[in-house]
Structure formats: structure tokens, C-alpha cells
Design a protein around this motif. Structure first.
Motif, PDB file in Angstrom:
ATOM      1  N   GLY A  17      -4.636  11.463  -5.530  1.00  0.00           N
ATOM      2  CA  GLY A  17      -4.175  12.276  -4.404  1.00  0.00           C
ATOM      3  C   GLY A  17      -2.814  11.870  -3.888  1.00  0.00           C
ATOM      4  N   GLY A  18      -2.159  10.906  -4.553  1.00  0.00           N
ATOM      5  CA  GLY A  18      -0.814  10.501  -4.142  1.00  0.00           C
ATOM      6  C   GLY A  18      -0.791   9.489  -3.008  1.00  0.00           C
ATOM      7  N   ARG A  19      -1.952   8.917  -2.709  1.00  0.00           N
ATOM      8  CA  ARG A  19      -2.017   7.934  -1.634  1.00  0.00           C
ATOM      9  C   ARG A  19      -2.700   6.665  -2.117  1.00  0.00           C
ATOM     10  NH1 ARG A  19      -5.110  11.602   2.524  1.00  0.00           N
ATOM     11  NH2 ARG A  19      -5.855  12.425   0.532  1.00  0.00           N
ATOM     12  N   ASP A  20      -2.481   5.560  -1.386  1.00  0.00           N
ATOM     13  CA  ASP A  20      -3.134   4.312  -1.716  1.00  0.00           C
ATOM     14  C   ASP A  20      -4.637   4.438  -1.487  1.00  0.00           C
ATOM     15  OD1 ASP A  20      -0.601   3.407  -2.098  1.00  0.00           O
ATOM     16  OD2 ASP A  20      -0.487   2.244  -0.252  1.00  0.00           O
ATOM     17  N   GLY A  21      -5.412   3.639  -2.189  1.00  0.00           N
ATOM     18  CA  GLY A  21      -6.854   3.704  -2.012  1.00  0.00           C
ATOM     19  C   GLY A  21      -7.543   2.530  -2.663  1.00  0.00           C
ATOM     20  N   SER A  22      -8.866   2.535  -2.652  1.00  0.00           N
ATOM     21  CA  SER A  22      -9.667   1.427  -3.172  1.00  0.00           C
ATOM     22  C   SER A  22     -10.637   1.919  -4.235  1.00  0.00           C
ATOM     23  CB  SER A  22     -10.468   0.767  -2.039  1.00  0.00           C
ATOM     24  OG  SER A  22      -9.605   0.261  -1.043  1.00  0.00           O
ATOM     25  N   ILE A  23     -10.951   1.027  -5.192  1.00  0.00           N
ATOM     26  CA  ILE A  23     -11.979   1.299  -6.188  1.00  0.00           C
ATOM     27  C   ILE A  23     -12.842   0.055  -6.337  1.00  0.00           C
ATOM     28  CG2 ILE A  23     -10.565   2.946  -7.473  1.00  0.00           C
ATOM     29  CD1 ILE A  23     -10.177   0.747  -9.588  1.00  0.00           C
ATOM     30  N   VAL A  24     -14.025   0.246  -6.890  1.00  0.00           N
ATOM     31  CA  VAL A  24     -14.919  -0.863  -7.221  1.00  0.00           C
ATOM     32  C   VAL A  24     -15.319  -0.711  -8.680  1.00  0.00           C
ATOM     33  CG1 VAL A  24     -17.112  -1.999  -6.762  1.00  0.00           C
ATOM     34  CG2 VAL A  24     -15.811  -1.013  -4.865  1.00  0.00           C
TER      35      VAL A  24
END
Length: 296
Positions: A142-149
Motif C-alpha cells: 500500500g506504499g506505507r510502512d508496516g509489520s509482518i510476522v
């Protein structure tokens, strides 16, 4: 030490054969519980040219050896322009047949979306017998920073917790390629000249030791087509032809020879595999890539 029935001698011989099969590896031999193989897991990500490009997350599972680790980083950086998402995690693998899987989840649903499957099965027998195995995940960005696991675990009821877990914050700006022309080819780094020369030397030495039968066997393991194998079988210089075709088809390169080493090991040509291992040890030029994301 041996017993009257030769039991220890047989067991030692068995472990020696198993050890040769793994290439660069670490194993532990325990009383009664048998043999285990030490493994590492490492998440990498493709560089992107636009903040809205899909993200390709690669989770590598591989033998726990420092040279194997550095060679993997080197190959992925130079050959594919990938960067490291987190430090590696270690785990112990038993020669069991319990199903395994790698799974990805996204706590921040409005940032990324998983494309295709969020879980990939892993063949435990294949992981046990091979030097490396990888799993790829594709995320819509989506063009934004984020988190994954990222989790690596077994599906069996005997394991209630994952082998290893990565909790990663992805910073989109750090994933962007520094190139100005937007070309994906520019994501790759130039292979050092000295390494190319060393690769050519290794190929010459290896080619001189490979006869027609061995060359055809290695070609079969690495998936060369039947018409090429027929030509290699009749060639006066089968080793040269084999290696040239593997380079031409981009199966091997100066920074990617692990599949060739594994092919020789699986074919029972340990001395030839040792020549490739020595090349890898002498040509580790990446001391470690700085992670492109931070762990939570």
C-alpha cells in the motif's frame, strides 16, 4: 572403539555417510536420540523501484555453517539485489517426516495484503537432505510502512510452538533501489573481478576431473535437457561443455555454485564437491548485509 559385534563401527560409518551428504553443515550426534542437523532461517526481501511495487519476501532455510551463511547473503545480494530483513534464527532439525510449513501474517491489515497463499508446505525429508530450501511470499504494497510476522513450524501435534519466529517492521524507504533509471537489472551489484577469475580457475580444475558419465549424471541432476545430455555424452571435453552450458543457462555463476556442489555430493563425487567448497570459502566477499528492517 568397537564392540565384538562391530556395532560402533557400523554406526560411525553410517554417520560419516550422512555427514558427507550435507555439504557445509553442523550436526549433533546424541546418545539414544540419534542425529540432528543444525539449521538457520533468514528472511530477505527484493529491492523495489517504486513505493507501490509488490514486496517479495524470501525465507531461506539452510545448513548452519558460517561460510554457507555468508555465501547465501553474497548470492542474494549480488545476483538478485536482495537485502536482509532480520538477523538469522537457529533451530535444530530431526530426520522426521512430520509435515512442516512456513507461514506469514500481517498485523496491520491496511498496509499490506497477502497475494496467493499465506502458508507454504515444506517437505521435511527434502530439507534434511539438501543444503538449502526457500519459500517465497508476495505482498501487495500500500506504499506505507508496516509489520509482518514470519513463522516456521511443524503441523504435527507434537510441536506446539514454531521452530522460529520473525517479527519485522518493513520500512518502505529502505527497500527502494538507489538507482535512478528504474531498471531492475541495476538492483544487482557487479561481481568482483577477482571472484570471476577464481570462478574460471575453479571451472578449469573441475572440468579436467569430470568424465562423460559423471558429466551426464550432473546434467541430469541439474535439469539439463535430453539433447544437451546426448551431446555431453559424446563430447571429448564433457566437463568444459557441462559447465559452459550451466553458466549459459544461468544455473551457476561466480556467486551461485551451491546447486553444483550439492549435485556432486548427491552423485557421490565428494572430492569434486570439496573443490567447489574450497572455492566458496576463498570467495566470500560479503561480510554481512545490514538488515533493511528492524525487529520488534
Amino acid at each position: 572403539m568397537t564392540t565384538a559385534d562391530g556395532k560402533c563401527r557400523v554406526e560411525n560409518h553410517y554417520f560419516e555417510l550422512e555427514m558427507k551428504k550435507f555439504g557445509m553443515f553442523c550436526i549433533t550426534i546424541k546418545d539414544k536420540t540419534g542425529i540432528t542437523k543444525e539449521m538457520r532461517a533468514l528472511p530477505l526481501i527484493n529491492r523495489i523501484t517504486s513505493p507501490t511495487d509488490d514486496l517479495i519476501i524470501t525465507l531461506w532455510l539452510y545448513n548452519s555453517d558460517s561460510v554457507e551463511h555468508q555465501c547465501l547473503l553474497q548470492e542474494e545480494d549480488i545476483q538478485h539485489g536482495k537485502i536482509q530483513l532480520d538477523q538469522h534464527s537457529s533451530f535444530t532439525l530431526k530426520p522426521a517426516k512430520a509435515p512442516m510449513s512456513a507461514q506469514i501474517s500481517i498485523p496491520t491489515k491496511d498496509t499490506f495484503a497477502i497475494v496467493d497463499a499465506d502458508t507454504h508446505d515444506i517437505d521435511p525429508e527434502r530439507l534434511w537432505n539438501r543444503t538449502r530450501h526457500k519459500v517465497d511470499f508476495r505482498l501487495k504494497n500500500g506504499g506505507r510502512d508496516g509489520s509482518i510476522v514470519l513463522n516456521v513450524s511443524t503441523k504435527g501435534l507434537m510441536w506446539k510452538t514454531p521452530f522460529c519466529t520473525f517479527r519485522i517492521n518493513i520500512e518502505i524507504e529502505k527497500m527502494l533501489s538507489p538507482s535512478s533509471d528504474g531498471s531492475h537489472l541495476s538492483l544487482r551489484r557487479q561481481t568482483p573481478t577477482a571472484m570471476v577469475q577464481s570462478f574460471d580457475d575453479m571451472k578449469r580444475q573441475l572440468a579436467s576431473r569430470v568424465d562423460n558419465e559423471t558429466a551426464v549424471q550432473i546434467a541430469t541432476i541439474l535439469g539439463l535437457p535430453a539433447d544437451l545430455k546426448s551431446i555431453i555424452r559424446r563430447s571429448r571435453t564433457p566437463g568444459v561443455l557441462l559447465l559452459d552450458k550451466l553458466v549459459e543457462k544461468m544455473i551457476i555463476s561466480a556467486v551461485r555454485v551451491s546447486s553444483l556442489e550439492e549435485a556432486f555430493i548427491n552423485n557421490g563425487n565428494e572430492e569434486d564437491a570439496e573443490l567447489i567448497q574450497e572455492y566458496r570459502r576463498r570467495n566470500v566477499v560479503v561480510s554481512g548485509l545490514s538488515p533493511g528492517a528492524s525487529s520488534e
